[in-house]
Enzyme design. Structure first.
Site, PDB file in Angstrom:
ATOM      1  N   TYR A 160      30.372  44.051  37.721  1.00 16.37           N
ATOM      2  CA  TYR A 160      29.468  44.277  38.834  1.00 16.37           C
ATOM      3  C   TYR A 160      29.642  45.651  39.484  1.00 16.37           C
ATOM      4  CZ  TYR A 160      27.881  39.393  38.961  1.00 16.37           C
ATOM      5  OH  TYR A 160      27.308  38.184  38.666  1.00 16.37           O
ATOM      6  N   LYS A 230      38.964  34.556  31.873  1.00 13.65           N
ATOM      7  CA  LYS A 230      38.532  34.269  30.504  1.00 13.65           C
ATOM      8  C   LYS A 230      39.398  35.082  29.552  1.00 13.65           C
ATOM      9  CE  LYS A 230      35.844  32.198  27.533  1.00 13.65           C
ATOM     10  NZ  LYS A 230      36.121  30.767  27.214  1.00 13.65           N
ATOM     11  N   ASP A 281      35.273  28.720  32.041  1.00 17.06           N
ATOM     12  CA  ASP A 281      34.380  27.654  31.608  1.00 17.06           C
ATOM     13  C   ASP A 281      34.995  26.278  31.879  1.00 17.06           C
ATOM     14  OD1 ASP A 281      36.289  28.377  29.764  1.00 17.06           O
ATOM     15  OD2 ASP A 281      34.977  28.312  28.028  1.00 17.06           O
ATOM     16  N   ASP A 305      31.405  34.981  41.148  1.00 14.09           N
ATOM     17  CA  ASP A 305      29.999  34.822  41.494  1.00 14.09           C
ATOM     18  C   ASP A 305      29.453  33.507  40.933  1.00 14.09           C
ATOM     19  OD1 ASP A 305      27.494  35.438  42.495  1.00 14.09           O
ATOM     20  OD2 ASP A 305      26.933  36.676  40.789  1.00 14.09           O
TER      21      ASP A 305
END
Length: 415
Positions: A160, A230, A281, A305
């Site tokens: 971002y 992740k 996830d 986010d």
């Protein structure tokens, strides 16, 4: 000192000491930006509710003296078209604490948004998002009351940051050539008309976020801090975030291995804080299946986010959440919805996000009794089936109120 900003005649400035300690006087001066669109309706209601709660709770012992500073459309009117005058930044630096209403998003006008400017120029590296259910609302999940988390989302790094290069541009083609010829990258499936973005995660950025999350968890006697990443796929970015986060826990907070061999634990007196990690996830899945397992979350920008928006939908709707952007010497509190121009002047906008942003601000100031007073009054209002139009689908037998009437219902329940 200022051209358009007029400091109040009473009140004291908040101080932030060199060691990071905030000194909040009993009558602080707090800056606010009213905001555009529905901000002109909601921000005055938030201030009225905050002032009423402080008076009810502390009588005359405490009081906020409000200082209006300008950004967006109102600033453009006062500063000859300057949407973000420099003296606004200067005032926020001077007074440290600010409430911000929703602001018009730039659509090619060339002005800076407050969030972008402050996050970069003042290094507001923490996006703080408490997610907790409200009573008496029929939400998409069976047990929203099991959701009670505080998310520390990095504001300064990751995808971002806006380091992107348009497909077909000279910059994108040059970067593609460098990656392939100089660094030996051979994993591009297609290289023609290929846009590129940079994901960057640093040791300094990761450690300061996690340091703040752990310190908060210890101060508030939370049960756990979960590091969301992740790293199984993005080993040198998200994987590095996890590595550096654990170094903070071990080296600075003396974390030791938990008996189960998977977690870490920090023991301070009788308080045990668990440090664990989850793949992003898996975290999204577990937030649906077993959200009661989680307390404080520390995560990267993109993961944060996605996680925040998913959780706020589970407890009601995204527009009812509040947020803060923080650094060591600046705190900005705001609702999370936009200007909602289509609802301006109709007295139908939901003020809950603005109200909860004010509650967050009071808690940051350690004025917890006033914050509790507002939260309990909001809960009583909802339990009496008093809601704004957008919330009527969340109750079986709602009494729909306008924005003003709904806010007055909350004020009437203050004790």
């Amino acid at each position: 000192m200022y051209h358009q900003i007029v400091p109040p005649s009473q009140g004291e400035k908040i101080q932030v000491l060199a060691n990071g300690q905030w000194i909040i006087p009993n009558e602080p001066i707090i800056a606010f930006i009213e905001g555009d669109g529905v901000g002109s309706e909601l921000t005055p209601l938030m201030r009225q509710l905050i002032d009423s709660a402080i008076l009810k709770t502390y009588e005359t012992a405490r009081k906020i003296h409000w200082l209006e500073v300008y950004n967006g459309e109102k600033a453009a009117e006062l500063y000859d078209g300057d949407w973000f005058p420099e003296e606004t930044l200067n005032a926020i630096r001077d007074y440290h604490l600010v409430y911000k209403g929703p602001l018009t998003t730039a659509m090619g006008a060339g002005f800076r948004s407050l969030n972008v400017a402050l996050r970069h120029e003042m290094d507001l590296f923490i996006n703080l998002r408490p997610i907790k259910s409200l009573p008496n609302l029929n939400t998409p999940v069976k047990h929203p009351e099991n959701i009670d988390m505080v998310i520390f989302r990095d504001n300064s790094e990751d995808l971002y940051s806006g380091i992107e290069f348009k497909a077909g541009s000279a910059q994108a083609d040059s970067l593609l050539e460098f990656l392939q010829q100089q660094l030996g990258v051979n994993r591009f499936r297609f290289t023609e008309q290929c846009g590129l973005g940079i994901k960057h995660i640093s040791e300094q950025g990761s450690k300061r976020l996690v340091r703040a999350a752990i310190a908060f968890a210890l101060k508030e006697h939370k049960t756990s801090v979960t590091l969301v990443h992740k790293g199984d796929v993005m080993k040198f970015t998200d994987g590095a975030f996890l590595k550096w986060a654990l170094e903070v826990a071990i080296e600075e907070f003396l974390a030791v291995r938990h008996p189960n061999g998977r977690w870490w634990q920090i023991i301070q007196g009788e308080h045990e804080l668990i440090i664990k990690d989850e793949l992003c996830d898996v975290m999204l899945q577990n937030c649906l299946l077993a959200p009661e397992q989680y307390d404080v979350i520390a995560t990267t920008n993109l993961n944060g986010d996605l996680l925040v928006d998913s959780l706020t939908a589970q407890v009601g709707m995204i527009g009812m959440a509040a947020g803060a952007n923080l650094s060591e010497a600046l705190a900005l509190f705001e609702p999370t919805h936009g200007t909602v121009e289509s609802l301006v002047g109709q007295d139908v906008m939901n003020p809950v996000s603005s109200i909860l942003a004010g509650v967050m601000m009071l808690r940051f100031m350690n004025w917890h009794d006033a914050a509790d007073n507002i939260e309990q009054s909001l809960h009583k209002t909802l339990c009496n089936n008093q809601v704004t139009e957008d919330m009527q689908s969340l109750l079986p037998d709602p009494t729909v109120q306008g924005t003003q009437a709904f806010a007055q219902c909350i004020i009437s329940h203050l004790i």
